[in-house]
Design an enzyme around this catalytic site. Sequence first.
Site, PDB file in Angstrom:
ATOM      1  N   ASP A  26      45.070  34.982  38.709  1.00 35.92           N
ATOM      2  CA  ASP A  26      45.067  33.801  39.587  1.00 35.92           C
ATOM      3  C   ASP A  26      46.392  33.042  39.482  1.00 35.92           C
ATOM      4  OD1 ASP A  26      44.102  31.970  41.358  1.00 35.92           O
ATOM      5  OD2 ASP A  26      42.612  31.088  40.028  1.00 35.92           O
TER       6      ASP A  26
ATOM      7  N   ARG B  80      50.240  29.323  43.921  1.00 36.27           N
ATOM      8  CA  ARG B  80      50.926  28.169  43.318  1.00 36.27           C
ATOM      9  C   ARG B  80      52.323  28.554  42.812  1.00 36.27           C
ATOM     10  NH1 ARG B  80      46.059  26.832  39.652  1.00 36.27           N
ATOM     11  NH2 ARG B  80      45.340  28.716  40.693  1.00 36.27           N
ATOM     12  N   TRP B  81      52.424  29.782  42.317  1.00 39.19           N
ATOM     13  CA  TRP B  81      53.738  30.269  41.852  1.00 39.19           C
ATOM     14  C   TRP B  81      54.726  30.254  43.027  1.00 39.19           C
ATOM     15  CZ3 TRP B  81      57.145  34.108  43.168  1.00 39.19           C
ATOM     16  CH2 TRP B  81      58.106  34.470  42.233  1.00 39.19           C
TER      17      TRP B  81
ATOM     18  N   HIS C 145      51.991  36.928  45.700  1.00 38.88           N
ATOM     19  CA  HIS C 145      51.188  38.149  45.506  1.00 38.88           C
ATOM     20  C   HIS C 145      52.099  39.337  45.180  1.00 38.88           C
ATOM     21  CE1 HIS C 145      47.716  35.953  46.688  1.00 38.88           C
ATOM     22  NE2 HIS C 145      48.019  35.880  47.975  1.00 38.88           N
TER      23      HIS C 145
ATOM     24  N   GLU D 149      35.089  37.463  48.768  1.00 40.45           N
ATOM     25  CA  GLU D 149      35.344  36.141  49.387  1.00 40.45           C
ATOM     26  C   GLU D 149      36.758  36.043  49.971  1.00 40.45           C
ATOM     27  OE1 GLU D 149      33.746  36.382  46.253  1.00 40.45           O
ATOM     28  OE2 GLU D 149      31.864  36.108  47.356  1.00 40.45           O
TER      29      GLU D 149
ATOM     30  N   LEU E  96      44.787  54.948  29.409  1.00 37.33           N
ATOM     31  CA  LEU E  96      44.161  53.749  29.973  1.00 37.33           C
ATOM     32  C   LEU E  96      43.510  54.012  31.334  1.00 37.33           C
ATOM     33  CD1 LEU E  96      44.243  50.421  29.799  1.00 37.33           C
ATOM     34  CD2 LEU E  96      45.978  50.725  31.550  1.00 37.33           C
TER      35      LEU E  96
ATOM     36  N   ARG F 184      36.555  29.314  35.738  1.00 36.92           N
ATOM     37  CA  ARG F 184      35.304  29.767  36.369  1.00 36.92           C
ATOM     38  C   ARG F 184      35.369  31.277  36.555  1.00 36.92           C
ATOM     39  NH1 ARG F 184      37.865  26.389  40.172  1.00 36.92           N
ATOM     40  NH2 ARG F 184      39.102  27.624  41.621  1.00 36.92           N
ATOM     41  N   LEU F 185      34.200  31.852  36.890  1.00 37.95           N
ATOM     42  CA  LEU F 185      34.101  33.316  36.974  1.00 37.95           C
ATOM     43  C   LEU F 185      34.360  33.864  38.375  1.00 37.95           C
ATOM     44  CD1 LEU F 185      31.117  34.682  34.873  1.00 37.95           C
ATOM     45  CD2 LEU F 185      33.549  35.099  34.597  1.00 37.95           C
TER      46      LEU F 185
ATOM     47  N   GLU G 118      34.259  37.780  25.431  1.00 37.56           N
ATOM     48  CA  GLU G 118      34.965  36.555  25.052  1.00 37.56           C
ATOM     49  C   GLU G 118      35.819  36.138  26.240  1.00 37.56           C
ATOM     50  OE1 GLU G 118      34.741  34.877  22.241  1.00 37.56           O
ATOM     51  OE2 GLU G 118      33.420  36.297  21.241  1.00 37.56           O
TER      52      GLU G 118
END
Length: 257
Positions: A37, A41-42, A54, A84, A148, A211-212, A224
């Site tokens: 996120d 703003r960046w 982005h 969303e 990975l 928030r999730l 965690e």
Amino acid sequence: MLKKIQEWRGKETSKSLSLKEEIMKHPIPEHIAIIMDGNGRWAKKRALPRVAGHHEGMKTVRKITKAANSLGVKVLTLYAFSTENWKRPKLEVDFLLKLPEEFLGTFLPELIEENVQVRLMGNKTDLPDHTLRAVEHAMDQTKENTGLVLNFALNYGGRDEILRAVKALADDVNENRISSDQLTEEIFSEYLFSNLLPDPDLLIRTSGEIRLSNFMLWQLAYAEFYFTDVLWPDFNENNLYEAINSFQLRGRRFGGI
Ligand code: FPP
């Protein structure tokens, strides 16, 4: 001045290297999930269009994938486009859905070389063909890789995922392929997009939001959580090590004592 900057950079490198050495002495989370996120703003801080944020965020994806792989993380799940996100202006949606293509078009050879396996998690049907083709090509090219797992959450929503699982399960119950009393958490998990992946041990969200946002609602039950004010395009290897260090300092009891 230049000397000062070089000295500072040198210090920063040795600081992050020593933090890397420190965290390598302790168990590394197997699965790290990230809500990337702060791109908008960046960009705003630099008077750039949101999409520039982005694009910069895509470069961070490369950096953090390499860092996670070199630490021995097994799975890195990145929330790249949510169910969303369709509500954003068309130009931004189109840009976001072109990024996987650009990323994989540029870095797929590097991912192959680094033994990374690409995966996709989300509702494929509404994704544009070009996005799906690029990701499926990368999945095919990397399917034998054993390093990975780079799991892109694209057109992903946690509630959508659970609802789909429930519908598929209801069909299987109706068709007598499974009976409802046989149902366990493990079996239910097999109906989710994340089937066969371990649950995340650590969730990171950048940019100061706490928030999730509909992300991995089932799978994050025991994770965690780590929140940082750093904006995703600024997030670097050292920030990842800090998150892992914080994870390692916490006692995970999974409800026990
Ligand atoms: C949220 O920041 C970020 C997104 C909706 C998109 C995240 C995508 C990337 C980081 C690039 C993905 C790269 C690949 C290779 C798929 P925001 O736009 O909501 O930021 P803001 O809250 O500051 O406006």
